[in-house]
Enzyme design. Structure first.
Site, mmCIF file in Angstrom:
data_model
loop_
_atom_site.group_PDB
_atom_site.id
_atom_site.type_symbol
_atom_site.label_atom_id
_atom_site.label_comp_id
_atom_site.label_asym_id
_atom_site.label_seq_id
_atom_site.Cartn_x
_atom_site.Cartn_y
_atom_site.Cartn_z
ATOM 1 N N ASP A 287 0.837 -1.195 0.000
ATOM 2 C CA ASP A 287 0.000 0.000 0.000
ATOM 3 C C ASP A 287 0.877 1.252 0.000
ATOM 4 O OD1 ASP A 287 -2.795 1.054 0.366
ATOM 5 O OD2 ASP A 287 -1.885 1.944 2.139
ATOM 6 N N GLU B 257 1.854 -0.564 -5.072
ATOM 7 C CA GLU B 257 0.842 0.441 -5.383
ATOM 8 C C GLU B 257 1.575 1.765 -5.420
ATOM 9 O OE1 GLU B 257 -3.072 2.857 -3.931
ATOM 10 O OE2 GLU B 257 -1.372 2.453 -2.633
#
Ligand code: NOJ
Length: 565
Positions: A220, A277
């Site tokens: 993330d 990401e």
């Protein structure tokens, strides 16, 4: 025919790491399947759908955060990195799920959230109780405020969800004190990755899940962990999830972290991997995350962000392949995830994916929304994506052609972005509505085993028309979106020239995106034609699959066809 694009080609499929070819299916656990009847999805629910996923033909599952969390950002606010959210089950459930997925030949990727924790994480709670300058505070980014009495934030950074990126705390003596950085919600304090203790902690976390059998991680905010020295003010406006070069995005130091993590993954058997990401501004910056000693994949957000337009998509494909080729990495195509408006709506409405912050940017003019056109284009996009060199990521419900739910009642919205944007942006809940499994709305269209729940009783309400897209309804319809995905994924397995490898553009007119793929060993050729314009004659070849049924010899507009040539 012009030969413009190539990717790095590494042996036969069986000889290269699985993540160079894989189609990975993203599960948002809260919305997938509810086995314990509380209106929220759980691990047992996901496990119960493994036969469905096997039949779909995916290679791997990525599960959005499943850790204990106060759910201020639905799991992206982690309070314990080495356990499972009680609403979702237990560590034993997770282990059983991983083992059963493996027995079916499906890999499992966990979501790791290293940029920030929840404010309920024991480290942050300890930091709040400890004095300024203490080791406990040094795990996060605490600073004195500016102004005569420290009443102004330390710099001008804005939070990604809206509002200032700093929150002032009250010290033990009851007086207003230091400020802490939170690039996302107030409840998501950023770790200080200049502190070796943070590195050691995450190494432990990675090993914990690797030991449990996890095959990889989705990282993330992979571009956010390192902040520029001195935390300088920014002068540009910050977009959602940030695509510009900012003092808190895409700093060189993040790559040192991934070089170290790669060594950890490589110390385990079985090609363990990670996908970044990283909302970096160009394909060249995205490619830096997948250099040979760094990560395996990095989502192709340039592709996701493209409009449904032949030139935009061709440019995104060429740019990405060229940059990835330089570093020897496979592409990771993606059109959907839990943060962006579903492609059915984007492609019908002419909308981009990232950087949106108003209902107009998310949904366009709703009065003009043609869901049928959207589904047609999304299916055409899927066959494009699945024919391109490399791997692909699909998001739960994409295989059902789910449109965005744009009219969730305001009092049911849960995305922190809604509140933090001053109620201006309705946020991302519209792509997170529970999956419709059955036509009947009992048990929220089969989402929940609790049959006393109706379509608006699960954690996010489902619209009246949700059952039209149910998996059950599509099961036996040969031309359903679900069956098109199944056939495409089966063909990908069978056709050795698909997945990682090379491609060549085919000149087929201004409104057609066409390319071929060749099996290096046999010379057999495959072609993919995506028609964005008026109907054209079906190109010569043996038809494998089309995204919508061709009419006679004609390939309709917004349709993709796969052929042996
Ligand atoms: C990116 C995640 O995909 C998104 O859902 C989340 O809100 C932010 N990172 C913060 O963790």
């Amino acid at each position: 025919m012009t030969s413009t694009s190539t990717t790095y080609f590494v042996g036969a499929r069986s000889e290269r790491p699985w993540w160079r070819d894989a189609v990975t299916y993203q599960i948002y656990p809260r919305s997938y399947a509810d086995a314990n009847g509380d209106g929220k999805g759980d691990i047992e629910g996901i496990r119960s759908r493994l036969p469905y996923l096997k039949k779909l033909g995916i290679d791997a599952i990525w599960i959005s955060p499943w850790y204990p969390s106060p759910q201020k950002d639905h799991g992206y606010d982690v309070s314990d990195y080495m356990d499972i959210e009680p609403d979702y089950g237990t560590l034993e459930d997770a282990k059983r799920f991983i083992d059963e997925a493996h027995a079916l030949g499906i890999k499992v990727i966990a979501d790791i959230v290293p940029n920030h924790s929840s404010d309920q994480h024991e480290w942050f709670q300890e930091a709040l109780k400890s004095p300024p300058g203490s080791p406990a505070r040094a795990r996060y980014i605490f600073r004195e405020g500016k102004g005569e009495n420290g009443e102004l934030p330390p710099n001008n950074w804005e939070g990604i969800f809206g509002g200032p990126a700093w929150e002032r705390i009250t010290e033990a003596d009851g007086k207003p004190g230091q400020w802490y950085l939170h690039l996302f919600a107030v409840e998501q304090p950023d770790f200080d990755w200049k502190n070796p203790e943070v590195h050691e902690y995450f190494e432990k976390v990675l090993r914990f899940w690797l030991d449990l059998g996890i095959d990889g991680f989705r990282i993330d905010v992979a571009h956010g962990m390192i902040k520029a020295e001195g935390l300088p003010d920014v002068t540009e406006e910050v977009e959602l999830l940030g695509t510009q070069l900012m003092p808190f995005w895409d700093q060189d130091g993040v790559h040192d972290i991934y070089r170290h993590w790669r060594k950890i993954f490589d110390s385990y058997p079985g090609d363990r991997m990670a996908v970044a990401e990283a909302w970096a501004p160009t394909p060249a910056r995205i490619a830096r995350y997948v250099r040979p000693d760094e990560l395996a994949n990095s989502f192709n957000f340039t592709f996701l962000d493209s409009l449904w337009n032949v030139d935009a998509l061709k440019k995104a494909i060429d740019g990405s392949i060229e940059e990835l080729h330089k570093v020897g990495a496979p592409a990771s195509w993606v059109f959907n995830n839990h943060d962006v408006t579903r492609s059915v709506m984007r492609f019908a409405q002419g909308l981009k994916g990232g950087g949106v912050s108003t209902p107009q940017e998310r949904y366009g003019d709703i009065a003009k929304f043609d869901a049928e056109l959207g589904v047609k284009r999304a299916r055409a996009g899927a066959l494009l994506m699945l024919a391109l060199p490399g791997g692909a990521y699909i998001y739960q419900g994409e295989e059902l052609g789910l449109p965005e739910v744009y009219d969730i009642p305001k009092d049911r919205l849960t995305d922190p972005r809604y509140k933090l944007s001053g109620y201006k942006d309705t946020g991302r809940d519209g792509c997170r509505v529970p999956i419709p499994w059955t036509v009947s709305d009992k048990g929220s269209h089969g989402f929940s085993t609790n049959l006393s729940l109706g379509r608006s009783d699960s954690w996010l309400p489902e619209p009246t028309w949700w059952g039209n897209y149910a998996a059950e309804k599509q099961e036996n319809d040969e031309n359903s979106t679900l069956n098109i995905y199944r056939r495409a994924l089966a063909a990908r397995k069978e056709l050795s020239m698909l997945g990682d490898g090379t491609m060549e553009w085919i000149e087929a007119g201004a409104d057609v995106l066409a390319f071929s793929r060749t099996d290096q060993a046999t010379g057999k050729r495959f072609a993919c034609y995506v028609n964005f314009g008026a109907p054209i004659a079906i190109p010569t070849g043996e038809v494998i699959l089309a995204s919508s049924p061709p009419t006679g010899d004609v390939l309709p507009s917004d349709t993709t066809i796969w052929l042996h040539i």
